[in-house]
Design an enzyme around this catalytic site. Structure first.
Site, PDB file in Angstrom:
ATOM      1  N   THR A   1     -49.955  29.258 -30.230  1.00  0.00           N
ATOM      2  CA  THR A   1     -49.921  28.361 -31.238  1.00  0.00           C
ATOM      3  C   THR A   1     -50.425  27.023 -30.552  1.00  0.00           C
ATOM      4  O   THR A   1     -50.799  27.148 -29.372  1.00  0.00           O
ATOM      5  CB  THR A   1     -48.674  27.932 -31.719  1.00  0.00           C
ATOM      6  OG1 THR A   1     -47.899  27.022 -30.748  1.00  0.00           O
ATOM      7  CG2 THR A   1     -47.785  29.054 -32.064  1.00  0.00           C
TER       8      THR A   1
ATOM      9  N   TYR B   1     -41.607  17.521 -20.594  1.00  0.00           N
ATOM     10  CA  TYR B   1     -41.293  18.522 -21.505  1.00  0.00           C
ATOM     11  C   TYR B   1     -40.023  19.285 -20.992  1.00  0.00           C
ATOM     12  O   TYR B   1     -39.099  19.594 -22.048  1.00  0.00           O
ATOM     13  CB  TYR B   1     -42.401  19.647 -21.518  1.00  0.00           C
ATOM     14  CG  TYR B   1     -42.292  20.500 -22.550  1.00  0.00           C
ATOM     15  CD1 TYR B   1     -42.205  20.337 -24.051  1.00  0.00           C
ATOM     16  CD2 TYR B   1     -42.248  21.872 -22.116  1.00  0.00           C
ATOM     17  CE1 TYR B   1     -42.058  21.329 -25.008  1.00  0.00           C
ATOM     18  CE2 TYR B   1     -42.008  22.905 -22.913  1.00  0.00           C
ATOM     19  CZ  TYR B   1     -41.919  22.675 -24.398  1.00  0.00           C
ATOM     20  OH  TYR B   1     -42.127  23.801 -25.458  1.00  0.00           O
TER      21      TYR B   1
ATOM     22  N   LYS C   1     -36.488  19.178 -23.453  1.00  0.00           N
ATOM     23  CA  LYS C   1     -35.880  20.719 -24.195  1.00  0.00           C
ATOM     24  C   LYS C   1     -34.586  20.850 -23.524  1.00  0.00           C
ATOM     25  O   LYS C   1     -33.620  21.346 -24.109  1.00  0.00           O
ATOM     26  CB  LYS C   1     -36.911  21.816 -23.639  1.00  0.00           C
ATOM     27  CG  LYS C   1     -38.050  21.856 -24.350  1.00  0.00           C
ATOM     28  CD  LYS C   1     -37.876  21.636 -25.947  1.00  0.00           C
ATOM     29  CE  LYS C   1     -39.072  22.015 -26.947  1.00  0.00           C
ATOM     30  NZ  LYS C   1     -38.891  21.917 -28.225  1.00  0.00           N
TER      31      LYS C   1
END
Length: 332
Positions: free
Chosen positions: A246, A209, A213
């Site tokens: 989220t 991850y 990014k």
């Protein structure tokens, strides 16, 4: 074994540290901008990840501002159930369409972009918002790409190339077309492993991850530089939307265990959309390019993302992987 355990512990602590710093900045500097945004009547945006979380909140505001939105989704039926009622409720000239788009498959990205080009529509904003985080296993897509790199970076990278000519045509000196990449403060936790970019030797869900990014931001800055050199009226920026509650955290243990607590201390998707909307639509951001936004303001990204050599290296690696040339020309 001990070395792997040590690496895991360090990653966990570093994520907490970086996330904690970002939360403090949000508490101190958070800005709401959506109430100040101008009408977007006559303007068109392509949005990925627009049917849930931060993307959904951004889409709601864009619709209210009379924008024509084309949402790319891997599950059109599910996305339409969420989005179509919104379009019906908006009292204005906003328009919304949902098209199939699977960012894990380059052929799907090409098909989506070709469909858009065939419409003849202008393109004023390309919002690359879709993403996955901490995918638990090392898995390659049908194109041979590590899953998080494919969704978070390479799929969007191809979209930016193929749709760039339409962005260039739509931008003007007074109102430039905008490319916005939703990244994360987590890019500070690690760079790009150019020796094993698919992480086939040493995979970790967090490391993958962080890399995806970082790759986003490196190519954002390089594309911005190319656009400026070409004299194109196109800006390209990245952003950290905040530490937001989220379902992006579905693969994390802390989300499952401490969800009630996190919901109280993390910001809402509506809050997260503020910086997204700032980067996409705010007059304050007009003409700003190669920047990284946080709390609806320019903020520094990690030092390695400012390195011109790393930017070029990531750009060239992405072009080779995605088989694209400069600004949408296929690499034959």
């Amino acid at each position: 074994m001990l070395r792997r355990l040590g690496t895991w512990v360090w990653n966990e602590l570093y994520v907490v540290l970086v996330g904690g710093q970002a939360m403090v900045r949000e508490w101190l500097f958070f800005r709401k901008v959506s109430a100040e945004l101008p009408s977007q009547e006559g303007r068109v945006a392509v949005v990925t990840g627009g049917s849930r979380g931060i993307g959904l909140e951004a889409v709601k505001t864009m619709l209210r501002l009379n924008m024509h939105l084309i949402i790319g989704s891997s599950n059109v039926e599910k996305a339409e159930k969420v989005l179509k009622p919104l379009a019906a409720e908006v009292d204005g000239k906003g328009k919304l369409e949902v098209w199939p788009l699977d960012l894990t498959k380059q052929k799907s990205v090409h098909a989506f972009c070709q469909r858009f080009l065939e419409t003849g529509l202008p393109l004023h904003v390309l919002l690359c918002n879709a993403g996955i985080m901490f995918y638990p296993k090392h898995e390659l897509t049908e194109d041979g790409f590590e899953m998080q790199l494919a969704v978070n970076h390479l799929g969007h990278f191809t979209m930016q190339h193929l749709l760039y000519p339409r962005l260039r045509a739509a931008g003007t000196a007074d109102r430039k077309a905008r490319i916005v990449n939703v990244s994360s403060a987590a890019h500070n936790c690690g760079g790009v492993n150019f020796d094993d970019i698919m992480l086939s030797t040493t995979y970790s869900s967090k490391g993958a991850y962080f890399q995806s990014k970082g790759a986003q931001i490196l190519c954002t800055k390089y594309l911005a530089k190319k656009a400026q050199e070409a004299g194109d009226n196109v800006t390209c920026n990245s952003l950290h939307p905040g530490v937001i509650y989220t379902d992006l955290y579905d693969y994390t243990t802390i989300y499952k265990v401490a969800a009630p607590v996190l919901k109280k201390i993390w910001r809402s998707p509506k809050d997260g959309a503020e910086t997204v909307l700032y980067a996409c639509l705010s007059p304050e951001a007009e003409g700003v390019s190669a920047a990284h936004f946080e709390n609806a303001a320019v903020y520094r990204s990690a030092g390695y993302t400012e390195d011109a050599q790393q930017q070029q290296k990531m750009w060239e690696a992405s072009c080779e992987l995605c088989k694209v040339g400069t600004f949408g020309q296929p690499d034959n």
